[in-house]
Scaffold this motif. Structure first.
Motif, PDB file in Angstrom:
ATOM      1  N   LYS A  97       0.938  -1.257  -0.117  1.00 38.26           N
ATOM      2  CA  LYS A  97       0.142  -0.061  -0.189  1.00 38.26           C
ATOM      3  C   LYS A  97       1.002   1.279   0.057  1.00 38.26           C
ATOM      4  N   VAL A  98       0.919   2.141  -0.997  1.00 30.82           N
ATOM      5  CA  VAL A  98       1.580   2.988  -1.428  1.00 30.82           C
ATOM      6  C   VAL A  98       1.171   4.465  -1.319  1.00 30.82           C
ATOM      7  N   ALA A  99       1.956   5.416  -0.838  1.00 33.08           N
ATOM      8  CA  ALA A  99       1.569   7.050  -1.121  1.00 33.08           C
ATOM      9  C   ALA A  99       2.689   7.431  -1.881  1.00 33.08           C
ATOM     10  N   MET A 100       2.421   8.626  -2.414  1.00 31.15           N
ATOM     11  CA  MET A 100       3.201   9.517  -3.235  1.00 31.15           C
ATOM     12  C   MET A 100       4.061  10.573  -2.445  1.00 31.15           C
ATOM     13  N   ALA A 101       5.495  10.793  -2.596  1.00 29.99           N
ATOM     14  CA  ALA A 101       6.133  11.868  -1.774  1.00 29.99           C
ATOM     15  C   ALA A 101       5.899  12.885  -2.850  1.00 29.99           C
ATOM     16  N   PHE A 102       5.904  13.957  -1.982  1.00 32.85           N
ATOM     17  CA  PHE A 102       6.119  15.374  -2.800  1.00 32.85           C
ATOM     18  C   PHE A 102       6.512  16.423  -1.880  1.00 32.85           C
ATOM     19  N   SER A 103       6.994  17.432  -2.228  1.00 25.84           N
ATOM     20  CA  SER A 103       7.658  18.520  -1.582  1.00 25.84           C
ATOM     21  C   SER A 103       6.677  19.581  -0.832  1.00 25.84           C
ATOM     22  N   ILE A 104       7.042  20.081  -0.018  1.00 28.26           N
ATOM     23  CA  ILE A 104       6.220  21.090   0.776  1.00 28.26           C
ATOM     24  C   ILE A 104       7.235  22.271   0.936  1.00 28.26           C
ATOM     25  N   LYS A 105       6.831  23.440   0.415  1.00 27.94           N
ATOM     26  CA  LYS A 105       7.690  24.853   0.766  1.00 27.94           C
ATOM     27  C   LYS A 105       7.141  25.718   1.713  1.00 27.94           C
ATOM     28  N   GLN A 106       7.887  25.815   2.932  1.00 22.94           N
ATOM     29  CA  GLN A 106       7.214  26.781   3.846  1.00 22.94           C
ATOM     30  C   GLN A 106       8.388  28.009   4.105  1.00 22.94           C
ATOM     31  N   THR A 107       7.967  28.779   4.757  1.00 21.17           N
ATOM     32  CA  THR A 107       8.899  29.853   5.269  1.00 21.17           C
ATOM     33  C   THR A 107       9.298  29.809   6.921  1.00 21.17           C
ATOM     34  N   GLY A 108      10.635  29.499   7.059  1.00 24.23           N
ATOM     35  CA  GLY A 108      10.877  29.396   8.373  1.00 24.23           C
ATOM     36  C   GLY A 108      10.914  30.490   9.378  1.00 24.23           C
TER      37      GLY A 108
END
Length: 307
Positions: A97-108
């Protein structure tokens, strides 16, 4: 997955969001279609290198396993990412059972961009397998604003400071119960890579519930060991009457070695009543104050405790 145990004193949900879960077969069918779509229409994330490096570091730390060979039903083959001295491992499950990885851009907090790895456990169908009747209690900015106002009214000349903290890795500090349901897919220019988790994962509803329940337990333990003995408790064993506006509960297990010494039915009831009567005021001591009323309907246990 499944029915998640309620937290202590959490808010009861008023919606139906997590009360109509997918069955095991429905989830398997949904996830298979989801993965097939991601494989036939691959998109390499702009920050795949960052996410790949993070995953490889987690493999070396024991938090993640892989990379794995693709299951027989997949329309493409997976790869071992070049440059990391990793080899493809045989897949433990034929239909992960698989999920897709994706990037999240945030401001530190320093104002600079911060990239984090997310995994889409919602679209993959994982989150739709959970049953949850409540939700974790979280403080909002309104709570802190109210605290500042109250503090200023009580101590108008006091200097007040506001700060924040973040648990490094957070969910990734806690083990995962069933890794076979927690695989992640990451596309690279050379091909797809397949990995599995050994610890709680970001993006999963169950991780939020598990992590917050663990936090509740840690706070209770710190209060227990930090405040027990602060003031003598005056226990009165009687049946309480009247209404209360809030209730708390807890559960736990006794070691097998102790239970074996009370294996008869009568002795077990005696132990159970005495154990709860002793443990409850210790766990909830910060909430009880110096005076409380406790019920104990086992005479033998009651006399033993009083003695």
């Amino acid at each position: 997955m499944g029915d998640l145990q309620p937290g202590t004193n959490w808010y009861i949900r008023t919606d139906q969001k997590y009360l109509q879960p997918k069955s095991t077969q429905q989830f398997a069918d949904h996830n298979q279609q989801y993965v097939h779509q991601k494989l036939t229409k691959p998109r390499v994330d702009d920050h795949y290198e960052f996410m790949l490096e993070e995953i490889v570091q987690e493999v070396r730390a024991g938090r993640t396993n892989g990379p794995f060979r693709q299951p027989p039903s997949w329309p493409t083959t997976t790869i071992a990412p070049p440059g990391y001295d990793l080899t493809l491992l045989p897949l433990p499950r034929t239909e992960p059972k698989v999920a897709m990885a994706f990037s999240i851009k945030q401001t530190g907090s320093d104002g600079k961009d911060k990239i984090r790895r997310g995994e889409d456990w919602r679209r993959s169908g994982h989150n739709s397998t959970c049953i949850m009747h409540d939700q974790p209690f979280h403080h909002t900015p309104d709570h802190f604003a109210s605290l500042v106002i109250q503090t200023h009214q009580t101590h108008p000349t006091a200097d007040m400071h506001v700060w924040g903290h973040d648990h490094d890795g957070a969910y990734r500090q806690l083990p995962l119960d069933n890794p076979e349901n927690a695989y992640v897919l990451l596309h690279t220019p050379q091909g797809p890579t397949l990995w599995s988790h050994n610890v709680l994962l970001f993006g999963s509803s169950a991780s939020v519930w598990g992590y917050n329940r663990f936090g509740d337990a840690m706070v209770s333990v710190s209060r227990l060991f930090g405040k027990v003995g602060r003031a003598p408790l005056k226990a009165i064993y009687a049946r309480a009457h009247g209404e209360v506006d809030r209730a708390w509960f807890f559960q736990g297990r006794l070691p097998k070695e102790i239970l074996l010494q009370f294996s008869s039915n009568t002795a077990f009831v005696y132990l159970l009543e005495a154990w709860v009567a002793l443990l409850a005021p210790l766990v909830f001591e910060p909430l009880l104050g110096d005076f409380y009323i406790q019920c104990c309907d086992n005479e033998a246990a009651r006399h033993a405790i009083i003695k």
